[in-house]
Design a protein around this motif. Sequence first.
Motif, PDB file in Angstrom:
ATOM      1  N   LEU A 114       0.831  -1.211   0.000  1.00  0.00           N
ATOM      2  CA  LEU A 114       0.000   0.000   0.000  1.00  0.00           C
ATOM      3  C   LEU A 114       0.866   1.262   0.000  1.00  0.00           C
ATOM      4  O   LEU A 114       0.499   2.278  -0.580  1.00  0.00           O
ATOM      5  CB  LEU A 114      -0.932  -0.017   1.216  1.00  0.00           C
ATOM      6  N   THR A 115       2.040   1.175   0.607  1.00  0.00           N
ATOM      7  CA  THR A 115       2.919   2.347   0.687  1.00  0.00           C
ATOM      8  C   THR A 115       3.471   2.767  -0.677  1.00  0.00           C
ATOM      9  O   THR A 115       3.959   3.883  -0.816  1.00  0.00           O
ATOM     10  CB  THR A 115       4.086   2.100   1.661  1.00  0.00           C
ATOM     11  N   THR A 116       3.389   1.884  -1.674  1.00  0.00           N
ATOM     12  CA  THR A 116       3.840   2.288  -3.013  1.00  0.00           C
ATOM     13  C   THR A 116       2.897   3.322  -3.620  1.00  0.00           C
ATOM     14  O   THR A 116       3.226   3.944  -4.622  1.00  0.00           O
ATOM     15  CB  THR A 116       3.952   1.076  -3.969  1.00  0.00           C
ATOM     16  N   TYR A 117       1.737   3.511  -2.991  1.00  0.00           N
ATOM     17  CA  TYR A 117       0.772   4.499  -3.471  1.00  0.00           C
ATOM     18  C   TYR A 117       0.793   5.775  -2.623  1.00  0.00           C
ATOM     19  O   TYR A 117      -0.165   6.552  -2.640  1.00  0.00           O
ATOM     20  CB  TYR A 117      -0.631   3.886  -3.523  1.00  0.00           C
ATOM     21  N   ASN A 118       1.885   5.992  -1.890  1.00  0.00           N
ATOM     22  CA  ASN A 118       2.045   7.269  -1.189  1.00  0.00           C
ATOM     23  C   ASN A 118       2.092   8.390  -2.214  1.00  0.00           C
ATOM     24  O   ASN A 118       2.568   8.202  -3.338  1.00  0.00           O
ATOM     25  CB  ASN A 118       3.326   7.285  -0.355  1.00  0.00           C
ATOM     26  N   VAL A 119       1.598   9.545  -1.842  1.00  0.00           N
ATOM     27  CA  VAL A 119       1.561  10.704  -2.741  1.00  0.00           C
ATOM     28  C   VAL A 119       2.476  11.778  -2.165  1.00  0.00           C
ATOM     29  O   VAL A 119       2.367  12.128  -0.992  1.00  0.00           O
ATOM     30  CB  VAL A 119       0.123  11.258  -2.862  1.00  0.00           C
ATOM     31  N   THR A 120       3.381  12.271  -2.997  1.00  0.00           N
ATOM     32  CA  THR A 120       4.283  13.334  -2.567  1.00  0.00           C
ATOM     33  C   THR A 120       4.024  14.583  -3.390  1.00  0.00           C
ATOM     34  O   THR A 120       4.212  14.585  -4.598  1.00  0.00           O
ATOM     35  CB  THR A 120       5.758  12.897  -2.741  1.00  0.00           C
ATOM     36  N   ARG A 121       3.542  15.602  -2.731  1.00  0.00           N
ATOM     37  CA  ARG A 121       3.345  16.933  -3.321  1.00  0.00           C
ATOM     38  C   ARG A 121       2.463  16.943  -4.576  1.00  0.00           C
ATOM     39  O   ARG A 121       2.868  17.391  -5.627  1.00  0.00           O
ATOM     40  CB  ARG A 121       4.684  17.596  -3.624  1.00  0.00           C
ATOM     41  N   ASN A 122       1.252  16.467  -4.434  1.00  0.00           N
ATOM     42  CA  ASN A 122       0.273  16.585  -5.508  1.00  0.00           C
ATOM     43  C   ASN A 122      -0.339  17.987  -5.457  1.00  0.00           C
ATOM     44  O   ASN A 122      -0.471  18.559  -4.391  1.00  0.00           O
ATOM     45  CB  ASN A 122      -0.826  15.537  -5.334  1.00  0.00           C
ATOM     46  N   ASN A 123      -0.721  18.505  -6.596  1.00  0.00           N
ATOM     47  CA  ASN A 123      -1.319  19.834  -6.638  1.00  0.00           C
ATOM     48  C   ASN A 123      -2.752  19.824  -6.108  1.00  0.00           C
ATOM     49  O   ASN A 123      -3.494  18.863  -6.303  1.00  0.00           O
ATOM     50  CB  ASN A 123      -1.326  20.380  -8.067  1.00  0.00           C
ATOM     51  N   LEU A 124      -3.112  20.903  -5.467  1.00  0.00           N
ATOM     52  CA  LEU A 124      -4.456  21.125  -4.959  1.00  0.00           C
ATOM     53  C   LEU A 124      -4.625  22.630  -4.924  1.00  0.00           C
ATOM     54  O   LEU A 124      -3.676  23.348  -4.600  1.00  0.00           O
ATOM     55  CB  LEU A 124      -4.586  20.528  -3.550  1.00  0.00           C
ATOM     56  N   SER A 125      -5.778  23.139  -5.250  1.00  0.00           N
ATOM     57  CA  SER A 125      -5.962  24.586  -5.285  1.00  0.00           C
ATOM     58  C   SER A 125      -7.269  24.969  -4.603  1.00  0.00           C
ATOM     59  O   SER A 125      -8.337  24.500  -4.983  1.00  0.00           O
ATOM     60  CB  SER A 125      -5.969  25.076  -6.741  1.00  0.00           C
ATOM     61  N   LEU A 126      -7.144  25.824  -3.580  1.00  0.00           N
ATOM     62  CA  LEU A 126      -8.319  26.272  -2.840  1.00  0.00           C
ATOM     63  C   LEU A 126      -7.990  27.584  -2.140  1.00  0.00           C
ATOM     64  O   LEU A 126      -6.913  27.727  -1.569  1.00  0.00           O
ATOM     65  CB  LEU A 126      -8.740  25.225  -1.805  1.00  0.00           C
ATOM     66  N   ARG A 127      -8.922  28.503  -2.181  1.00  0.00           N
ATOM     67  CA  ARG A 127      -8.791  29.774  -1.445  1.00  0.00           C
ATOM     68  C   ARG A 127      -9.741  29.715  -0.257  1.00  0.00           C
ATOM     69  O   ARG A 127     -10.936  29.491  -0.422  1.00  0.00           O
ATOM     70  CB  ARG A 127      -9.146  30.954  -2.344  1.00  0.00           C
ATOM     71  N   VAL A 128      -9.189  29.923   0.954  1.00  0.00           N
ATOM     72  CA  VAL A 128      -9.982  29.886   2.178  1.00  0.00           C
ATOM     73  C   VAL A 128      -9.998  31.296   2.766  1.00  0.00           C
ATOM     74  O   VAL A 128      -9.011  31.742   3.356  1.00  0.00           O
ATOM     75  CB  VAL A 128      -9.387  28.895   3.207  1.00  0.00           C
ATOM     76  N   PRO A 129     -11.100  32.051   2.605  1.00  0.00           N
ATOM     77  CA  PRO A 129     -11.162  33.409   3.150  1.00  0.00           C
ATOM     78  C   PRO A 129     -11.089  33.403   4.678  1.00  0.00           C
ATOM     79  O   PRO A 129     -11.533  32.452   5.325  1.00  0.00           O
ATOM     80  CB  PRO A 129     -12.531  33.923   2.682  1.00  0.00           C
TER      81      PRO A 129
END
Length: 188
Positions: A106-121
């Motif tokens: 399962l650890t082969t599916y670790n994610v390192t620094r995937n993009n995500l975009s959100l503005r939180v006022p």
Amino acid sequence: MKSRALLALLAAALLTSGCAMNNNNEWQTIVCSVKLLNEGAPIVSAAANVTDPMNPYVPLDMISVRFWARPYSSASTITSEGAYSAFIITGYSATWTPGANAPAELTTYNVTRNNLSLRVPVNEEAVTQFLLCRQEIKQEAWYPAADSAVIYTANLDLVFYGHVEGSEHEVAIPAGTTVTFLGAISNN
């Protein structure tokens, strides 16, 4: 001579601790935190969804994340229209820790620094989603088959990255949860 050495030691200690605190989310103008994962519901990854037996399908494991932003101090007043008035989420990392019966692969599916975009006022909440398990994971031999009674759990350590609007100083926002893996979900 001793006073110079002591002064140099104090200066080094201040510089070291100052750098460490500067990357802490709580020391930013706006503090952003994870308020809720998956709207508080249990997180499940299943090979198949058979709620309609005539139309089973492989579900996409999208997980919602509710963020909340606030001023770092209750004495601070930050207007929602002013400078530095929001926190910008820019990415995430996800690290699996398999449970007792879960496969180590399962650890082969670790994610390192995937993009995500959100503005939180500031003083508000905002919701986004990220992909928990890519479809390839459900094709692995060790993933529970749709007709299998195999069930296991794994911890998922999350780190979200972002910065105060108007600044490029990035901070990390930790979170975590437990995920249950099973063959199929249904109305039963």
